[in-house]
Design a protein around this motif. Structure first.
Motif, mmCIF file in Angstrom:
data_model
loop_
_atom_site.group_PDB
_atom_site.id
_atom_site.type_symbol
_atom_site.label_atom_id
_atom_site.label_comp_id
_atom_site.label_asym_id
_atom_site.label_seq_id
_atom_site.Cartn_x
_atom_site.Cartn_y
_atom_site.Cartn_z
ATOM 1 N N PRO A 16 0.826 -1.210 0.000
ATOM 2 C CA PRO A 16 0.000 0.000 0.000
ATOM 3 C C PRO A 16 0.862 1.262 0.000
ATOM 4 O O PRO A 16 1.900 1.321 0.661
ATOM 5 N N SER A 17 0.436 2.266 -0.759
ATOM 6 C CA SER A 17 1.171 3.520 -0.880
ATOM 7 C C SER A 17 0.340 4.663 -0.321
ATOM 8 O O SER A 17 -0.737 4.964 -0.842
ATOM 9 N N ASN A 18 0.829 5.304 0.739
ATOM 10 C CA ASN A 18 0.160 6.489 1.269
ATOM 11 C C ASN A 18 0.077 7.578 0.206
ATOM 12 O O ASN A 18 -0.964 8.208 0.018
ATOM 13 N N THR A 19 1.181 7.787 -0.490
ATOM 14 C CA THR A 19 1.242 8.828 -1.519
ATOM 15 C C THR A 19 0.263 8.531 -2.645
ATOM 16 O O THR A 19 -0.469 9.411 -3.104
ATOM 17 N N GLY A 20 0.238 7.282 -3.086
ATOM 18 C CA GLY A 20 -0.684 6.902 -4.153
ATOM 19 C C GLY A 20 -2.136 7.045 -3.745
ATOM 20 O O GLY A 20 -2.989 7.427 -4.554
ATOM 21 N N THR A 80 7.767 12.600 1.384
ATOM 22 C CA THR A 80 8.859 13.459 1.860
ATOM 23 C C THR A 80 9.866 12.586 2.603
ATOM 24 O O THR A 80 9.486 11.837 3.513
ATOM 25 N N TRP A 81 11.121 12.682 2.215
ATOM 26 C CA TRP A 81 12.180 11.979 2.922
ATOM 27 C C TRP A 81 13.275 12.975 3.263
ATOM 28 O O TRP A 81 13.783 13.655 2.379
ATOM 29 N N VAL A 82 13.616 13.067 4.542
ATOM 30 C CA VAL A 82 14.585 14.042 5.082
ATOM 31 C C VAL A 82 14.358 15.430 4.482
ATOM 32 O O VAL A 82 15.292 16.139 4.127
ATOM 33 N N GLY A 83 13.073 15.807 4.374
ATOM 34 C CA GLY A 83 12.716 17.144 3.922
ATOM 35 C C GLY A 83 12.772 17.363 2.431
ATOM 36 O O GLY A 83 12.639 18.501 1.969
ATOM 37 N N HIS A 84 12.958 16.312 1.650
ATOM 38 C CA HIS A 84 13.104 16.437 0.199
ATOM 39 C C HIS A 84 12.183 15.456 -0.529
ATOM 40 O O HIS A 84 11.694 14.496 0.079
ATOM 41 N N THR A 121 3.086 13.473 0.652
ATOM 42 C CA THR A 121 2.724 12.901 1.939
ATOM 43 C C THR A 121 3.978 12.743 2.792
ATOM 44 O O THR A 121 5.095 12.754 2.298
ATOM 45 N N GLY A 122 3.770 12.579 4.085
ATOM 46 C CA GLY A 122 4.872 12.359 5.012
ATOM 47 C C GLY A 122 4.404 12.678 6.417
ATOM 48 O O GLY A 122 3.458 13.439 6.601
ATOM 49 N N THR A 151 -1.730 19.316 -3.159
ATOM 50 C CA THR A 151 -2.273 18.952 -1.858
ATOM 51 C C THR A 151 -1.218 18.153 -1.125
ATOM 52 O O THR A 151 -0.312 17.586 -1.742
ATOM 53 N N TYR A 152 -1.324 18.120 0.196
ATOM 54 C CA TYR A 152 -0.375 17.328 0.969
ATOM 55 C C TYR A 152 -1.025 16.861 2.257
ATOM 56 O O TYR A 152 -2.084 17.356 2.663
ATOM 57 N N TRP A 153 -0.368 15.901 2.884
ATOM 58 C CA TRP A 153 -0.789 15.407 4.184
ATOM 59 C C TRP A 153 0.448 15.136 5.026
ATOM 60 O O TRP A 153 1.401 14.519 4.550
ATOM 61 N N HIS A 154 0.459 15.642 6.242
ATOM 62 C CA HIS A 154 1.469 15.262 7.230
ATOM 63 C C HIS A 154 0.941 15.649 8.605
ATOM 64 O O HIS A 154 -0.021 16.389 8.734
ATOM 65 N N LEU A 155 1.574 15.145 9.624
ATOM 66 C CA LEU A 155 1.120 15.412 10.985
ATOM 67 C C LEU A 155 2.080 16.312 11.757
ATOM 68 O O LEU A 155 2.067 16.315 12.984
ATOM 69 N N GLY A 156 2.901 17.072 11.044
ATOM 70 C CA GLY A 156 3.807 17.976 11.737
ATOM 71 C C GLY A 156 5.101 17.290 12.126
ATOM 72 O O GLY A 156 5.367 16.154 11.747
ATOM 73 N N PRO A 157 5.923 17.968 12.918
ATOM 74 C CA PRO A 157 7.249 17.441 13.216
ATOM 75 C C PRO A 157 7.211 16.168 14.059
ATOM 76 O O PRO A 157 6.293 15.955 14.842
ATOM 77 N N GLY A 158 8.207 15.349 13.839
ATOM 78 C CA GLY A 158 8.338 14.126 14.614
ATOM 79 C C GLY A 158 7.674 12.935 13.953
ATOM 80 O O GLY A 158 6.840 13.082 13.070
ATOM 81 N N PRO A 159 8.043 11.727 14.385
ATOM 82 C CA PRO A 159 7.441 10.529 13.803
ATOM 83 C C PRO A 159 5.988 10.380 14.213
ATOM 84 O O PRO A 159 5.540 10.945 15.208
ATOM 85 N N GLY A 160 5.262 9.616 13.438
ATOM 86 C CA GLY A 160 3.853 9.396 13.741
ATOM 87 C C GLY A 160 3.232 8.461 12.739
ATOM 88 O O GLY A 160 3.927 7.865 11.916
ATOM 89 N N PRO A 161 1.922 8.305 12.776
ATOM 90 C CA PRO A 161 1.247 7.419 11.827
ATOM 91 C C PRO A 161 1.305 7.976 10.414
ATOM 92 O O PRO A 161 1.549 9.164 10.197
#
Length: 201
Positions: A16-20, A80-84, A121-122, A151-161
């Motif tokens: 499964p791909s979150n981005t997809g 997003t990986w290491v901000g890129h 996503t990230g 469009t994008y999705w993330h939960l802010g800084p730090g690891p998470g779901p």
């Protein structure tokens, strides 16, 4: 009208791909407007490194390139990986570099009069930076980037779901995805009626 989604996840199918999944929201909105959509998971396409349209035997990029030329709308979707953007997204952009020197029979660069948008996503911040990197590259190649075509999705800084693991923030991401699809479609229609002319010689 046709749209191509290039999903630049690092995960091969059938994982499964979150981005997809978020890109599918945009594609679904485009289909509601009668746009035919096609999706490529770039990591599964054996896209060879390089900056030419065809890098030779076994290269999976030429098939995607043909789809880009047969479509009016492009969506580049990346985690997003290491901000890129992902390394896969970078390879896609590098292969698209060849389009800078390709022109149609009318003398226009082949990316002219096509629109593009970005999905990110990230679970850490950096989405606007990633959008800027991808959109800036697509502008260089010749695509038109409508306002709010992301469009994008993330939960802010730090690891998470991940996106597929949480409902948090999805409503905003989906609303923005609907606006993205609407804007891409509207500007693609405008360019079909009033195309950008070839560059002055």
């Amino acid at each position: 009208m046709r749209a191509v989604v290039v999903n630049c996840t690092l995960k091969p199918a059938p994982e499964p791909s979150n981005t997809g999944s978020l890109a599918d929201v945009v594609a679904g909105e485009l289909r509601e407007r009668g746009v035919g959509t096609e999706t490529y998971r770039a990591v599964d396409e054996n896209i060879l490194p390089g900056v030419e349209t065809d890098m030779g035997e076994g290269d999976g990029w030429p098939r995607i390139h043909r789809s880009l030329l047969d479509s009016e709308i492009l969506i580049v979707a990346t985690p997003t990986w290491v901000g890129h953007p992902s390394s896969v997204a970078q390879r896609v952009i590098e292969r698209m570099d060849a389009m800078l020197s390709e022109t149609g029979d009318d003398g226009r660069p082949v990316a002219y009069n096509r629109v593009a948008g970005v999905v990110v996503t990230g679970n850490e911040d950096g989405a606007h930076h990633v959008i800027s990197e991808i959109a800036g590259a697509l502008i260089d190649i010749g695509y038109t980037i409508p306002g709010q075509s992301w469009t994008y999705w993330h939960l802010g800084p730090g690891p998470g779901p991940n996106y597929l693991d949480s409902e948090q923030g999805r409503e905003w991401s989906h609303k923005t995805a609907r606006a993205m699809a609407s804007n891409l479609y509207a500007v693609a229609q405008a360019l079909a009626a009033w195309p950008v002319p070839p560059p002055p010689s």
